[in-house]
Design a protein around this motif. Structure first.
Motif, PDB file in Angstrom:
ATOM      1  N   ASP A 178       0.852  -1.190   0.000  1.00  0.00           N
ATOM      2  CA  ASP A 178       0.000   0.000   0.000  1.00  0.00           C
ATOM      3  C   ASP A 178       0.889   1.242   0.000  1.00  0.00           C
ATOM      4  O   ASP A 178       1.088   1.886   1.010  1.00  0.00           O
ATOM      5  CB  ASP A 178      -0.896  -0.047   1.246  1.00  0.00           C
ATOM      6  CG  ASP A 178      -1.908   1.079   1.284  1.00  0.00           C
ATOM      7  OD1 ASP A 178      -1.962   1.882   0.338  1.00  0.00           O
ATOM      8  OD2 ASP A 178      -2.658   1.162   2.265  1.00  0.00           O
ATOM      9  N   PRO A 233      -9.008  -2.268   3.907  1.00  0.00           N
ATOM     10  CA  PRO A 233      -8.487  -1.105   3.187  1.00  0.00           C
ATOM     11  C   PRO A 233      -9.546  -0.039   2.952  1.00  0.00           C
ATOM     12  O   PRO A 233     -10.730  -0.338   2.806  1.00  0.00           O
ATOM     13  CB  PRO A 233      -7.998  -1.692   1.865  1.00  0.00           C
ATOM     14  CG  PRO A 233      -8.812  -2.921   1.666  1.00  0.00           C
ATOM     15  CD  PRO A 233      -9.136  -3.445   3.041  1.00  0.00           C
ATOM     16  N   GLU A 261      -8.598  -3.138  -3.125  1.00  0.00           N
ATOM     17  CA  GLU A 261      -7.201  -3.593  -3.194  1.00  0.00           C
ATOM     18  C   GLU A 261      -6.513  -3.223  -4.502  1.00  0.00           C
ATOM     19  O   GLU A 261      -5.354  -2.824  -4.497  1.00  0.00           O
ATOM     20  CB  GLU A 261      -7.141  -5.094  -2.967  1.00  0.00           C
ATOM     21  CG  GLU A 261      -5.723  -5.588  -2.850  1.00  0.00           C
ATOM     22  CD  GLU A 261      -5.629  -7.044  -2.472  1.00  0.00           C
ATOM     23  OE1 GLU A 261      -4.489  -7.540  -2.469  1.00  0.00           O
ATOM     24  OE2 GLU A 261      -6.657  -7.682  -2.205  1.00  0.00           O
ATOM     25  N   SER A 321      -5.389   0.359  -4.124  1.00  0.00           N
ATOM     26  CA  SER A 321      -4.462   0.686  -3.032  1.00  0.00           C
ATOM     27  C   SER A 321      -3.158  -0.090  -3.106  1.00  0.00           C
ATOM     28  O   SER A 321      -2.189   0.302  -2.460  1.00  0.00           O
ATOM     29  CB  SER A 321      -5.137   0.454  -1.676  1.00  0.00           C
ATOM     30  OG  SER A 321      -5.482  -0.896  -1.511  1.00  0.00           O
ATOM     31  N   THR A 322      -3.095  -1.150  -3.885  1.00  0.00           N
ATOM     32  CA  THR A 322      -1.866  -1.936  -3.910  1.00  0.00           C
ATOM     33  C   THR A 322      -1.304  -2.114  -5.303  1.00  0.00           C
ATOM     34  O   THR A 322      -0.282  -2.741  -5.472  1.00  0.00           O
ATOM     35  CB  THR A 322      -2.089  -3.342  -3.318  1.00  0.00           C
ATOM     36  OG1 THR A 322      -3.030  -4.040  -4.140  1.00  0.00           O
ATOM     37  CG2 THR A 322      -2.573  -3.281  -1.901  1.00  0.00           C
TER      38      THR A 322
END
Length: 131
Positions: free
Chosen positions: A69, A122, A126, A129-130
């Motif tokens: 992240d 989160p 995902e 954010s990743t």
């Protein structure tokens, strides 16, 4: 009941704790649909007219090696005059999740990612954010 036969679901307890603390542990289907649509897009989000595309620089992060992240990164260079220039890159969430979109509404509700011992909740889906 024998205590050895009782099963305790840590993930369910983490979700319950999130709700008790007035967080929403699950994304709405609309937010998940929006994230899926964004993941399937061929081109990156349109940059603001004032933004610089600095993706070619060798950025670093203060996050630990396992972190996925990375919402802030930094790059340092020495200028021609010998001074040091520090760049700080911060995620531009608005580029992909504009105000009042399903993802924005979820993020506004939770306002942060929550890290528990058993799972992470989160603030953004995902893939945003990743990835």
């Amino acid at each position: 009941m024998n205590s050895q036969n009782v099963k305790f679901d840590l993930r369910a307890k983490a979700r319950d704790a999130m709700r008790e603390a007035h967080f929403e542990p699950e994304f709405s289907s609309a937010a998940l649909d929006q994230a899926k649509l964004l993941a399937s897009a061929e081109a990156p989000a349109q940059l603001s007219e004032h933004a610089l595309d600095l993706r070619a620089l060798l950025w670093s992060s203060i996050d630990n090696a396992e972190s996925r992240d990375l919402d802030q990164i930094e790059y340092v260079e020495k200028t021609e005059s010998g001074r040091i220039r520090l760049y700080v890159g911060i995620a531009d969430v608005d580029a992909l999740a504009p105000q009042n979109s399903p993802i924005d509404r979820h993020a506004a509700e939770n306002t942060t990612s929550v890290y528990t011992g058993v799972m992470t909740f989160p603030m953004l889906p995902e893939g945003l954010s990743t990835d």
